[in-house]
Design a protein around this motif. Structure first.
Motif, PDB file in Angstrom:
ATOM      1  N   GLU A  17      75.806  69.441 -23.586  1.00 28.80           N
ATOM      2  CA  GLU A  17      77.170  68.952 -23.781  1.00 28.80           C
ATOM      3  C   GLU A  17      78.172  69.775 -22.963  1.00 28.80           C
ATOM      4  OE1 GLU A  17      78.228  68.626 -27.919  1.00 28.80           O
ATOM      5  OE2 GLU A  17      76.376  67.552 -28.383  1.00 28.80           O
ATOM      6  N   ARG A  18      78.005  71.098 -22.955  1.00 26.09           N
ATOM      7  CA  ARG A  18      78.899  71.963 -22.161  1.00 26.09           C
ATOM      8  C   ARG A  18      78.765  71.647 -20.671  1.00 26.09           C
ATOM      9  NH1 ARG A  18      77.154  75.703 -26.029  1.00 26.09           N
ATOM     10  NH2 ARG A  18      75.575  76.576 -24.624  1.00 26.09           N
ATOM     11  N   LEU A  19      77.534  71.429 -20.222  1.00 25.66           N
ATOM     12  CA  LEU A  19      77.313  71.081 -18.819  1.00 25.66           C
ATOM     13  C   LEU A  19      77.982  69.753 -18.488  1.00 25.66           C
ATOM     14  CD1 LEU A  19      76.012  71.428 -16.038  1.00 25.66           C
ATOM     15  CD2 LEU A  19      73.913  70.431 -16.988  1.00 25.66           C
ATOM     16  N   ASN A  20      77.809  68.761 -19.333  1.00 29.11           N
ATOM     17  CA  ASN A  20      78.425  67.456 -19.087  1.00 29.11           C
ATOM     18  C   ASN A  20      79.949  67.550 -19.023  1.00 29.11           C
ATOM     19  OD1 ASN A  20      75.978  66.155 -18.927  1.00 29.11           O
ATOM     20  ND2 ASN A  20      75.988  65.480 -21.048  1.00 29.11           N
ATOM     21  N   LYS A  21      80.537  68.339 -19.903  1.00 30.43           N
ATOM     22  CA  LYS A  21      81.996  68.508 -19.877  1.00 30.43           C
ATOM     23  C   LYS A  21      82.442  69.188 -18.588  1.00 30.43           C
ATOM     24  CE  LYS A  21      82.660  68.577 -24.860  1.00 30.43           C
ATOM     25  NZ  LYS A  21      82.987  69.374 -26.034  1.00 30.43           N
ATOM     26  N   SER A  22      81.665  70.170 -18.141  1.00 32.39           N
ATOM     27  CA  SER A  22      81.995  70.849 -16.881  1.00 32.39           C
ATOM     28  C   SER A  22      81.915  69.875 -15.712  1.00 32.39           C
ATOM     29  CB  SER A  22      81.040  72.019 -16.637  1.00 32.39           C
ATOM     30  OG  SER A  22      81.204  73.011 -17.623  1.00 32.39           O
ATOM     31  N   ILE A  23      80.911  69.013 -15.736  1.00 32.69           N
ATOM     32  CA  ILE A  23      80.772  68.006 -14.674  1.00 32.69           C
ATOM     33  C   ILE A  23      81.945  67.038 -14.724  1.00 32.69           C
ATOM     34  CG2 ILE A  23      79.379  66.044 -13.898  1.00 32.69           C
ATOM     35  CD1 ILE A  23      76.893  67.712 -14.818  1.00 32.69           C
ATOM     36  N   ASP A  24      82.302  66.595 -15.924  1.00 31.30           N
ATOM     37  CA  ASP A  24      83.429  65.660 -16.077  1.00 31.30           C
ATOM     38  C   ASP A  24      84.729  66.242 -15.541  1.00 31.30           C
ATOM     39  OD1 ASP A  24      81.774  63.793 -17.238  1.00 31.30           O
ATOM     40  OD2 ASP A  24      82.385  64.265 -19.299  1.00 31.30           O
ATOM     41  N   HIS A  25      84.897  67.561 -15.704  1.00 29.62           N
ATOM     42  CA  HIS A  25      86.125  68.221 -15.273  1.00 29.62           C
ATOM     43  C   HIS A  25      85.994  68.848 -13.883  1.00 29.62           C
ATOM     44  CE1 HIS A  25      86.720  68.022 -19.669  1.00 29.62           C
ATOM     45  NE2 HIS A  25      87.955  67.739 -19.298  1.00 29.62           N
ATOM     46  N   ASP A  27      84.278  71.430 -12.679  1.00 33.09           N
ATOM     47  CA  ASP A  27      84.575  72.852 -12.795  1.00 33.09           C
ATOM     48  C   ASP A  27      83.793  73.742 -11.822  1.00 33.09           C
ATOM     49  OD1 ASP A  27      86.528  72.603 -14.711  1.00 33.09           O
ATOM     50  OD2 ASP A  27      85.160  72.839 -16.396  1.00 33.09           O
ATOM     51  N   GLY A  28      83.366  73.202 -10.710  1.00 37.63           N
ATOM     52  CA  GLY A  28      82.753  73.968  -9.637  1.00 37.63           C
ATOM     53  C   GLY A  28      81.666  74.934 -10.064  1.00 37.63           C
ATOM     54  N   ASP A  29      81.949  76.232  -9.959  1.00 40.86           N
ATOM     55  CA  ASP A  29      80.959  77.269 -10.262  1.00 40.86           C
ATOM     56  C   ASP A  29      80.484  77.223 -11.711  1.00 40.86           C
ATOM     57  OD1 ASP A  29      81.089  78.205  -7.667  1.00 40.86           O
ATOM     58  OD2 ASP A  29      82.538  79.777  -8.137  1.00 40.86           O
ATOM     59  N   VAL A  36      72.177  76.556 -15.164  1.00 41.62           N
ATOM     60  CA  VAL A  36      71.216  77.651 -15.289  1.00 41.62           C
ATOM     61  C   VAL A  36      70.964  77.956 -16.768  1.00 41.62           C
ATOM     62  CG1 VAL A  36      70.862  80.121 -14.872  1.00 41.62           C
ATOM     63  CG2 VAL A  36      71.734  78.654 -13.034  1.00 41.62           C
ATOM     64  N   GLU A  37      72.028  77.959 -17.557  1.00 41.13           N
ATOM     65  CA  GLU A  37      71.897  78.204 -18.996  1.00 41.13           C
ATOM     66  C   GLU A  37      70.976  77.163 -19.630  1.00 41.13           C
ATOM     67  OE1 GLU A  37      74.783  78.309 -22.957  1.00 41.13           O
ATOM     68  OE2 GLU A  37      75.538  77.413 -21.113  1.00 41.13           O
ATOM     69  N   LEU A  38      71.189  75.899 -19.297  1.00 38.28           N
ATOM     70  CA  LEU A  38      70.371  74.826 -19.849  1.00 38.28           C
ATOM     71  C   LEU A  38      68.924  74.954 -19.384  1.00 38.28           C
ATOM     72  CD1 LEU A  38      70.079  72.233 -21.456  1.00 38.28           C
ATOM     73  CD2 LEU A  38      70.909  70.979 -19.444  1.00 38.28           C
ATOM     74  N   ASP A  39      68.723  75.258 -18.117  1.00 37.46           N
ATOM     75  CA  ASP A  39      67.371  75.436 -17.590  1.00 37.46           C
ATOM     76  C   ASP A  39      66.619  76.533 -18.335  1.00 37.46           C
ATOM     77  OD1 ASP A  39      67.779  73.434 -15.726  1.00 37.46           O
ATOM     78  OD2 ASP A  39      68.088  74.806 -14.040  1.00 37.46           O
ATOM     79  N   LYS A  40      67.287  77.636 -18.635  1.00 42.87           N
ATOM     80  CA  LYS A  40      66.648  78.749 -19.344  1.00 42.87           C
ATOM     81  C   LYS A  40      66.234  78.327 -20.754  1.00 42.87           C
ATOM     82  CE  LYS A  40      68.796  82.511 -16.803  1.00 42.87           C
ATOM     83  NZ  LYS A  40      69.703  83.664 -16.872  1.00 42.87           N
ATOM     84  N   LEU A  41      67.085  77.563 -21.417  1.00 38.75           N
ATOM     85  CA  LEU A  41      66.752  77.094 -22.760  1.00 38.75           C
ATOM     86  C   LEU A  41      65.572  76.133 -22.736  1.00 38.75           C
ATOM     87  CD1 LEU A  41      70.354  76.593 -24.131  1.00 38.75           C
ATOM     88  CD2 LEU A  41      68.675  78.254 -24.973  1.00 38.75           C
ATOM     89  N   ILE A  42      65.549  75.241 -21.758  1.00 39.48           N
ATOM     90  CA  ILE A  42      64.426  74.310 -21.627  1.00 39.48           C
ATOM     91  C   ILE A  42      63.141  75.075 -21.319  1.00 39.48           C
ATOM     92  CG2 ILE A  42      63.477  72.443 -20.217  1.00 39.48           C
ATOM     93  CD1 ILE A  42      66.409  71.398 -19.970  1.00 39.48           C
ATOM     94  N   GLU A  43      63.243  76.099 -20.501  1.00 38.28           N
ATOM     95  CA  GLU A  43      62.086  76.934 -20.187  1.00 38.28           C
ATOM     96  C   GLU A  43      61.549  77.606 -21.458  1.00 38.28           C
ATOM     97  OE1 GLU A  43      61.000  80.859 -17.484  1.00 38.28           O
ATOM     98  OE2 GLU A  43      62.833  79.744 -17.057  1.00 38.28           O
TER      99      GLU A  43
END
Length: 50
Positions: A17-25, A27-29, A36-43
């Motif tokens: 959800e945080r990633l999607n909001k960043s994409i919607d806005h 937010d670049g970096d 990366v945060e999401l990838d680590k959790l999935i890992e």
């Protein structure tokens, strides 16, 4: 200490959800950091064998 499956799933959903909001806005970096945060959790989920 291993995190419970339910907590890990909740963390993944919140990170997504945080990633999607960043994409919607556009937010670049922040998009990269959230990804990366999401990838680590999935890992963690995969490594735990859930």
């Amino acid at each position: 200490m291993m995190i419970s499956k339910e907590e890990l799933i909740r963390n993944i959903e919140e990170a997504r959800e945080r990633l999607n909001k960043s994409i919607d806005h556009d937010d670049g970096d922040v998009i990269y950091l959230r990804s990366v945060e999401l990838d680590k959790l999935i890992e963690q989920y995969i490594e735990a064998g859930y």
